[in-house]
Design an enzyme around this catalytic site. Structure first.
Site, PDB file in Angstrom:
ATOM      1  CE  LYS A   1      58.345  59.856  -8.267  1.00 51.40           C
ATOM      2  NZ  LYS A   1      59.623  59.977  -8.793  1.00 51.40           N
TER       3      LYS A   1
ATOM      4  CE  LYS B   1      60.086  59.004 -15.183  1.00 50.07           C
ATOM      5  NZ  LYS B   1      60.974  60.143 -15.329  1.00 50.07           N
TER       6      LYS B   1
ATOM      7  CE  LYS C   1      59.790  68.015 -11.907  1.00 44.51           C
ATOM      8  NZ  LYS C   1      61.009  67.543 -12.517  1.00 44.51           N
TER       9      LYS C   1
HETATM   10  P1  TYM Z   1      63.372  64.953 -10.744  1.00 47.94           P
HETATM   11  O1  TYM Z   1      63.394  66.128 -11.658  1.00 47.94           O
HETATM   12  O2  TYM Z   1      62.324  63.912 -10.940  1.00 47.94           O
HETATM   13  O3  TYM Z   1      63.233  65.455  -9.238  1.00 47.94           O
HETATM   14  C1  TYM Z   1      64.118  66.441  -8.701  1.00 47.94           C
HETATM   15  C2  TYM Z   1      64.406  66.145  -7.252  1.00 47.94           C
HETATM   16  O4  TYM Z   1      63.197  66.110  -6.491  1.00 47.94           O
HETATM   17  C3  TYM Z   1      63.119  64.892  -5.769  1.00 47.94           C
HETATM   18  N1  TYM Z   1      61.704  64.482  -5.719  1.00 47.94           N
HETATM   19  C4  TYM Z   1      61.046  64.192  -4.591  1.00 47.94           C
HETATM   20  N2  TYM Z   1      61.428  64.196  -3.304  1.00 47.94           N
HETATM   21  C5  TYM Z   1      60.495  63.859  -2.382  1.00 47.94           C
HETATM   22  N3  TYM Z   1      59.205  63.509  -2.689  1.00 47.94           N
HETATM   23  C6  TYM Z   1      58.782  63.505  -3.972  1.00 47.94           C
HETATM   24  N4  TYM Z   1      57.527  63.189  -4.272  1.00 47.94           N
HETATM   25  C7  TYM Z   1      59.727  63.840  -4.997  1.00 47.94           C
HETATM   26  N5  TYM Z   1      59.640  63.927  -6.348  1.00 47.94           N
HETATM   27  C8  TYM Z   1      60.865  64.323  -6.774  1.00 47.94           C
HETATM   28  C9  TYM Z   1      63.937  63.901  -6.579  1.00 47.94           C
HETATM   29  O5  TYM Z   1      64.370  62.818  -5.779  1.00 47.94           O
HETATM   30  C10 TYM Z   1      65.078  64.769  -7.048  1.00 47.94           C
HETATM   31  O6  TYM Z   1      66.082  64.864  -6.053  1.00 47.94           O
HETATM   32  N6  TYM Z   1      67.064  61.975 -12.264  1.00 47.94           N
HETATM   33  C11 TYM Z   1      66.772  63.177 -11.513  1.00 47.94           C
HETATM   34  C12 TYM Z   1      67.486  64.408 -12.012  1.00 47.94           C
HETATM   35  C13 TYM Z   1      68.963  64.269 -12.153  1.00 47.94           C
HETATM   36  C14 TYM Z   1      69.894  64.280 -11.105  1.00 47.94           C
HETATM   37  C15 TYM Z   1      71.168  64.136 -11.743  1.00 47.94           C
HETATM   38  C16 TYM Z   1      69.791  64.399  -9.718  1.00 47.94           C
HETATM   39  C17 TYM Z   1      69.635  64.117 -13.326  1.00 47.94           C
HETATM   40  N7  TYM Z   1      70.968  64.042 -13.086  1.00 47.94           N
HETATM   41  C18 TYM Z   1      72.332  64.083 -10.993  1.00 47.94           C
HETATM   42  C19 TYM Z   1      70.978  64.348  -8.985  1.00 47.94           C
HETATM   43  C20 TYM Z   1      72.228  64.196  -9.608  1.00 47.94           C
HETATM   44  C21 TYM Z   1      65.281  63.430 -11.603  1.00 47.94           C
HETATM   45  O7  TYM Z   1      64.613  62.976 -12.492  1.00 47.94           O
HETATM   46  O8  TYM Z   1      64.818  64.282 -10.661  1.00 47.94           O
END
Ligand code: TYM
Length: 336
Positions: free
Chosen positions: A198, A115, A201
């Site tokens: 992957k 990133k 967003k």
């Molecule tokens: P974020 O917002 O990027 O994504 C949210 C959730 O979606 C899953 N995900 C995917 N799973 C499968 N294929 C994909 N292409 C894909 N893109 C996203 C992510 O693995 C995630 O589970 N850091 C985290 C948010 C967060 C969090 C936490 C999660 C902050 N604190 C504590 C769990 C526990 C994030 O950026 O997710």
């Protein structure tokens, strides 16, 4: 007692990867959870500002993610739905954990490397420290299980390491080591434009993803335009090696149909992509359109969503507060 915690960043539209890789599993866990289990699903707005956000848009995105959680099946009566910034404990524990996080551990985090791009000196401290805040999110509630997609695996390992470091440093067994729940094929849904990236967003092309807000025509168009290769669909799952786009589309079908990938490969063996894509579209529309419609209905009633977040924030603070008091006492902070 299980304490389940997870979250999504309110940074634009939720997509099929978020749904299949994460939120759908939360719903399944909620629906089979023991009565005494605690489930917390957070809209992680403090994480969102690690990259620039338009404040008005961020506020709207928080409501959209809240609506998406509910539309996907998270029930605010059984699970706590809240946004991170309304529970000060996240930022407070973040600082304590930051003081136990060796830079060497953070330097290994691949997401920061990706990133921050080429200009590391311009990257902000928040982006670098992001995984520590994520550990604080989880540990604040002493969570035992964290359902996420595969891209979060390394962050979860850091959360476990920090929990262990804190327990050892203070000679306590306060934090359980949180267990990542990363399930199957759908844990990594790839871009529709490039099977090696992957679904995300932040991808510039909206054609790379299916958003939970897309209507049937847009879903059909995106699947129709999805990248494929010139061969017909393979006869066995082994033949998917080196065919990332075929593997991704068949994997999406399998996840949506809740079938094993091998059964889906057998069903479409030797067929052309065009026929398969029509069936994939039908399946995707059938699964996603009730979610999209419910989201629209909920977003037309922001007062209801505000109420859900307000109640969720109260409930989350109620769980977090005694944990934070324990942590501050352990660390040695004076309090009145
Ligand atoms: P974020 O917002 O990027 O994504 C949210 C959730 O979606 C899953 N995900 C995917 N799973 C499968 N294929 C994909 N292409 C894909 N893109 C996203 C992510 O693995 C995630 O589970 N850091 C985290 C948010 C967060 C969090 C936490 C999660 C902050 N604190 C504590 C769990 C526990 C994030 O950026 O997710």
């Amino acid at each position: 007692m299980s304490i389940i915690f997870s979250g999504v960043q309110p940074t634009g539209n939720l997509h099929l990867g978020n749904y299949l890789g994460a939120i759908r599993n939360w719903v399944a866990m909620q629906n089979r959870a023991a009565v005494d289990a605690k489930l917390l699903f957070c809209v992680v707005d403090q994480h969102a500002i690690t990259v620039p956000q338009d404040p008005k848009q961020l506020r709207q995105s928080i409501l959209e993610v809240t609506a998406a959680y509910i539309a996907c099946g998270i029930d605010p009566k059984r699970s706590v739905i809240f946004n991170q910034s309304t529970v000060p404990g996240h930022a407070q524990l973040n600082w304590v954990l930051a003081c136990h996080a060796p830079l060497g551990w953070l330097n290994r985090m691949t997401q920061f490397k990706e990133k921050s791009g080429k200009h590391k000196d311009q990257a902000v401290l928040g982006l670098y420290a992001y995984p520590v805040l994520m550990a604080a999110d989880i540990l604040l509630y002493r969570a035992t299980h964290v359902p996420v997609g595969e891209d979060q695996k390394q962050h979860l390992e850091l959360a476990r390491d920090l929990a262990g470091a804190y327990n050892r440093h203070y000679g306590v067994e306060f934090f359980p080591l949180p267990e990542p729940i990363i399930l199957g094929q759908a844990a990594r849904i790839m871009s529709l434009r490039d099977g090696s990236k992957k679904m995300s967003k932040s991808d510039e092309s909206d054609y790379s993803r299916i958003n939970l807000t897309d209507d049937a025509d847009i879903i059909a168009l995106k699947i129709q335009k999805a990248k494929t290769d010139p061969l017909p669909l393979p006869g066995t799952a082994e033949e998917l090696a080196n065919r990332p786009e075929a593997e991704n589309l068949l994997g999406i079908y399998a996840a949506l149909a809740d079938q094993d990938i091998k059964a889906v490969v057998a069903q479409f063996a030797g067929q052309q992509f065009s026929g398969f894509k029509k069936q994939l579209t039908e399946l995707a529309v059938a699964q996603l359109s009730p979610i999209t419609q419910t989201m629209r209905r909920l977003l037309a009633d922001p007062q209801y969503l505000h109420g859900v977040l307000r109640d969720g924030s109260d409930a989350a603070n109620h769980i977090a507060q005694p944990n934070l008091v324990n942590i501050y006492d352990t660390v040695g902070f004076w309090r009145a």
